[in-house]
Design a protein around this motif. Structure first.
Motif: not given
Length: 510
Positions: A91-119
């Motif tokens: 599974r992707l981590r919950e935070k993977d669905f959010e905007e994440v700051q990396h050393s090389g730039g920003v990982s984009l947020a998803w329009p759906i979230k982890y809770k939408d995929l959990e089941p």
């Protein structure tokens, strides 16, 4: 021209899983698969055939970096690339669905979230017989239930390594693995814990893939599978708002089929290619490409294999049982994500030979293989519009430049230091001239991102249900929809999303 309720193009992690959801709907479904059933043969477990001769990879040649040939490490089979995947389903981590700051730039947020995929993650794990243990992974997202199948046990050498890692303060955990294994009843277990799993087809059909678990069991009086059918283009109605029919090659003839709903699940590269090849007056830059995002934002992970050569023999057969996420979000001295570490299948001399100096004696390769512990490291590459799929004069071009490499390089160095420490200083040797290998562009098993999901048609290709913004009956259900990739294998997320979109389609067709 024959009419269907649904046409699904492709039978991999996306298309095959979607079919599983729709198979009992009573709808008339046509599955178009470019490949055939992967043959069940002795060569399935032959390292020379699989890795050196690339028996199960396409002979197709793409282009990259201008006019340089690219031989993609993918195959066209019923079940797609799940036929030869390592079957590690994270599974992707919950935070993977959010905007994440990396050393090389920003990982984009998803329009759906982890809770939408959990089941749907839970359902996909059960469908694909994923073995694992809840609670050991320090970055594990919320789980509504324990795994349906127990973790795959470590063989003695790996258990020893696990215990040593724990002694030094690390948190190794059982790798979630999709195989048909019953350790409580091995005489009747389909999986035999062989050494030819990761990267190999399974001669016993004991690997949980989209062919064996989903496509074949879904064939019934309402479901038709056409193998060796290459779809060339999607043709819209006059105003370009719906797909009128699908056109392709079958038995050396041009064939057309109609459907109320068309689902493209060809893999991130080939799904983009199909849309680009379907350009018309209403969609001059490619089908559903008013945003100019089709083919852009290609991601494949930063991947590297490492063989740690130990002073101790490693007689392990089924080695792919352990993983580490201690550095997924960085460490106390580094605030940015670094990546994920998991075990590879056990290497043999034939797998080492292609990357060894030509003068290396086989006896040396065999000695190295008998003492190696094999690791796979994954880091997140970021969406870049210039990393893209194009079609130029009928030729597929894949343009890609690595990015966000700082954290990944730190992960590699850190893991090397860890291995030296846990194995009594100096007895583990890091990949040297020929043992550490960065996976080249041809290694695109984790391909995602070319038809990004979003709520704004100006910056994305599909909506939150994976329907294209511009074509009402066209869906894309494979890894193409990922806005970002995280640092774990994407297959389970593709499967879970296919189950989610399947539920949406069942509602739409009521």
């Amino acid at each position: 021209m024959q009419q269907y309720d649904i046409i699904i193009i492709g039978t991999g992690a996306g298309g095959g899983t979607l079919l599983h959801t729709l198979k009992d709907s009573g709808k008339k479904i046509l599955i178009l698969e470019r490949g055939d059933y992967l043959p069940k043969e002795k060569q399935n477990w032959d390292s020379v055939e699989v890795f050196q001769k690339e028996r199960y990879h396409t002979k197709e040649v793409w282009k990259t970096d201008g006019d340089k040939d690219l031989h993609p490490g993918i195959g066209y089979w019923v079940g797609g690339n799940t036929k030869v995947y390592g079957a590690a389903l994270f599974r992707l981590r919950e935070k993977d669905f959010e905007e994440v700051q990396h050393s090389g730039g920003v990982s984009l947020a998803w329009p759906i979230k982890y809770k939408d995929l959990e089941p749907y993650y839970a359902a996909a794990e059960k469908l694909y017989t994923v073995h694992g243990k809840m609670g050991d992974d320090p970055t594990e997202p919320f789980r509504s239930s324990e795994y349906s199948y127990p973790p795959v046990s470590h063989e003695p050498r790996i258990q020893e390594l696990h215990d040593d890692l724990v002694k030094f303060g690390h948190k190794p955990f059982y790798l979630p693995i999709a195989i048909k294994l019953d350790e409580a009843d091995m005489p009747n277990s389909k999986c035999i814990r062989c050494s030819t799993c990761d990267g190999f087809p399974c001669m016993e059909h004991a690997k949980s893939d989209a062919d064996i678990n989903c496509t074949r069991p879904s064939l019934n009086e309402n479901v038709t599978l056409l193998r060796n059918f290459k779809v060339n283009k999607l043709v819209t109605n006059a105003d370009g708002t719906t797909i009128d029919y699908v056109e392709g090659e079958y038995n050396n003839e041009v064939v057309q089929y109609k459907a109320d709903i068309v689902v493209v699940s060809c893999g991130a590269v080939n799904s983009a290619v199909l849309l680009l090849n379907s350009a018309n007056d209403r969609h001059p830059n490619g089908l559903a490409n008013g945003s100019d995002q089709v083919g852009r934002n290609f991601m494949k992970h930063l991947n590297e294999a490492m063989l740690a050569i130990s002073s101790k023999p490693n007689p392990t057969k089924f080695q792919k049982t352990l993983a580490i996420n201690d550095y997924y979000w960085g460490d106390k001295d580094y605030q940015f994500p670094m990546g994920h570490v998991q075990m590879l299948g056990k290497s043999d001399s034939a797998q080492l030979e292609p990357d060894a100096p030509f003068f290396t004696p086989n006896v040396v390769l065999e000695e190295m293989a008998s003492h190696s512990v094999d690791w796979w490291m994954t880091g997140e590459d970021l969406a870049d519009p210039d990393n893209r799929v194009r079609v130029i004069n009928g030729q597929i071009h894949l343009d890609y430049k690595e990015n966000n490499t700082e954290g990944f390089q730190r992960l590699i160095k850190t893991w090397k230091d860890v291995l030296v420490k846990v194995d009594a200083a100096e007895s583990f040797l890091h990949y040297g001239v020929n043992i550490r290998k960065r996976i080249p562009l041809s290694g695109i098993a984790h391909q995602v991102g070319t038809t990004r999901m979003g709520t704004d048609p100006k910056t994305s290709v599909v909506d939150t249900n994976c329907k294209t913004h511009e074509v009402d009956n066209l869906y894309i259900v494979d890894g193409s929809f990922f806005p970002s990739i995280g640092a774990v294998n994407p297959s389970l997320t593709i499967m879970a999303n296919a189950l989610r979109v399947g539920d949406h389609l069942l509602e739409r067709m009521k």
